[in-house]
Motif scaffolding. Structure first.
Motif, PDB file in Angstrom:
ATOM      1  N   VAL A 175      -6.733  -3.462  -9.203  1.00  0.00           N
ATOM      2  CA  VAL A 175      -5.837  -4.490  -8.656  1.00  0.00           C
ATOM      3  C   VAL A 175      -5.234  -5.322  -9.781  1.00  0.00           C
ATOM      4  CG1 VAL A 175      -5.722  -6.542  -7.200  1.00  0.00           C
ATOM      5  CG2 VAL A 175      -7.073  -4.576  -6.463  1.00  0.00           C
ATOM      6  N   HIS A 176      -6.046  -5.646 -10.797  1.00  0.00           N
ATOM      7  CA  HIS A 176      -5.542  -6.439 -11.921  1.00  0.00           C
ATOM      8  C   HIS A 176      -4.519  -5.649 -12.746  1.00  0.00           C
ATOM      9  CE1 HIS A 176      -5.486  -9.328 -15.173  1.00  0.00           C
ATOM     10  NE2 HIS A 176      -5.750  -8.346 -16.034  1.00  0.00           N
ATOM     11  N   GLN A 177      -4.778  -4.344 -12.948  1.00  0.00           N
ATOM     12  CA  GLN A 177      -3.854  -3.514 -13.729  1.00  0.00           C
ATOM     13  C   GLN A 177      -2.506  -3.351 -13.041  1.00  0.00           C
ATOM     14  OE1 GLN A 177      -5.844   0.181 -14.509  1.00  0.00           O
ATOM     15  NE2 GLN A 177      -7.339  -0.719 -15.900  1.00  0.00           N
TER      16      GLN A 177
ATOM     17  N   HIS B 231     -10.359   1.926  -1.137  1.00  0.00           N
ATOM     18  CA  HIS B 231     -11.131   0.747  -1.546  1.00  0.00           C
ATOM     19  C   HIS B 231     -10.859   0.504  -3.030  1.00  0.00           C
ATOM     20  CE1 HIS B 231     -13.255   0.920   2.283  1.00  0.00           C
ATOM     21  NE2 HIS B 231     -13.468   2.207   2.053  1.00  0.00           N
ATOM     22  N   LEU B 232      -9.839  -0.302  -3.322  1.00  0.00           N
ATOM     23  CA  LEU B 232      -9.433  -0.554  -4.701  1.00  0.00           C
ATOM     24  C   LEU B 232     -10.403  -1.511  -5.372  1.00  0.00           C
ATOM     25  CD1 LEU B 232      -5.570  -0.963  -4.208  1.00  0.00           C
ATOM     26  CD2 LEU B 232      -6.830   1.066  -4.918  1.00  0.00           C
ATOM     27  N   SER B 233     -10.747  -1.179  -6.603  1.00  0.00           N
ATOM     28  CA  SER B 233     -11.629  -2.043  -7.382  1.00  0.00           C
ATOM     29  C   SER B 233     -10.834  -3.203  -7.956  1.00  0.00           C
ATOM     30  CB  SER B 233     -12.278  -1.238  -8.512  1.00  0.00           C
ATOM     31  OG  SER B 233     -11.273  -0.759  -9.394  1.00  0.00           O
ATOM     32  N   PRO B 234     -11.495  -4.297  -8.321  1.00  0.00           N
ATOM     33  CA  PRO B 234     -10.773  -5.443  -8.914  1.00  0.00           C
ATOM     34  C   PRO B 234     -10.023  -5.084 -10.194  1.00  0.00           C
ATOM     35  CG  PRO B 234     -12.978  -6.076  -8.221  1.00  0.00           C
ATOM     36  CD  PRO B 234     -12.903  -4.591  -8.077  1.00  0.00           C
ATOM     37  N   SER B 235     -10.560  -4.158 -10.994  1.00  0.00           N
ATOM     38  CA  SER B 235      -9.880  -3.784 -12.227  1.00  0.00           C
ATOM     39  C   SER B 235      -8.544  -3.098 -11.934  1.00  0.00           C
ATOM     40  CB  SER B 235     -10.767  -2.858 -13.065  1.00  0.00           C
ATOM     41  OG  SER B 235     -11.069  -1.670 -12.347  1.00  0.00           O
TER      42      SER B 235
ATOM     43  N   SER C 263      -1.170  -5.486 -10.771  1.00  0.00           N
ATOM     44  CA  SER C 263      -0.614  -6.737 -10.240  1.00  0.00           C
ATOM     45  C   SER C 263       0.752  -7.061 -10.829  1.00  0.00           C
ATOM     46  CB  SER C 263      -1.583  -7.891 -10.511  1.00  0.00           C
ATOM     47  OG  SER C 263      -1.779  -8.037 -11.917  1.00  0.00           O
TER      48      SER C 263
END
Length: 204
Positions: free
Chosen positions: A26-28, A20-24, A30
């Motif tokens: 995923v942003h790092q 369960h990846l956090s949005p932070s 991307s």
């Protein structure tokens, strides 16, 4: 069985944070490439240049690879003649400074490595001398057979040690040789025993 085996290996990833990846996170990640072709291309170019000239310096190799990968020459050609001259002169001055810093850094590392090697060898020799001294004390004080403590000793060395233990003054005015490891080389030193005084605490 293979499916069960793979599931057992994947279970830590499935039940922990990566499931369960956090949005932070995923942003790092991307901007990360979906393949490693760029890394393979860079390593391949570095390997080619090193094989072409195995005596190449690390700094020069680093500069050649970065110049090719980053398209530095194409970027430089896009500037005017005057700008190109100023950029090249600036790079030469910076390279000289970096070279001096790198040279001093390598010298400091070499000095540190030499000191560590020297300390390691000295520690080993001190330990060996303490073991020999302990064995000789057993021979002198407890009357243990010399061949029991030194089974590989030659007859000549045995006679010398026994004569010294019986009368330490026999080594007065004696010349000897000792091999030491200095500056990555074995150095032979010549010594001269002028006078020997027997310790009050030990018979050796």
């Amino acid at each position: 069985p293979s499916i069960v085996h793979q599931t057992s290996h994947l279970s830590p990833s499935i039940v922990h944070q990566t499931s369960h990846l956090s949005p932070s996170i995923v942003h790092q990640t991307s901007s990360a490439p979906v393949h490693n072709m760029f890394a393979e291309h860079t390593l391949g170019l570095a390997d080619y240049l090193y094989r072409k000239a195995s005596n190449i310096k690390v700094g020069f190799l680093d500069g050649k690879v970065k110049c090719k990968i980053n398209g530095t020459m194409q970027w430089l050609c896009a500037h005017s003649q005057n700008e190109q001259e100023n950029i090249v002169k600036f790079c030469i001055r910076q390279a000289q400074r970096v070279k001096l810093v790198s040279k001093q850094h390598e010298l400091n590392i070499s000095i540190l490595q030499h000191q560590r090697l020297k300390d390691k060898i000295q520690k080993k020799e001190n330990s060996l001398r303490r073991k020999i001294e302990k064995k000789l004390q057993c021979v002198a004080e407890k009357e243990v057979e010399l061949t029991n403590e030194f089974p590989d000793i030659s007859e000549c060395k045995r006679n010398v040690i026994l004569s010294v233990l019986s009368n330490v003054s026999v080594i007065n005015d004696l010349y000897f040789e000792q091999l030491w490891y200095v500056d990555h080389h074995n150095v032979l030193y010549n010594g001269h025993i002028i006078c020997v005084k027997q310790s009050k605490k030990s018979q050796v």
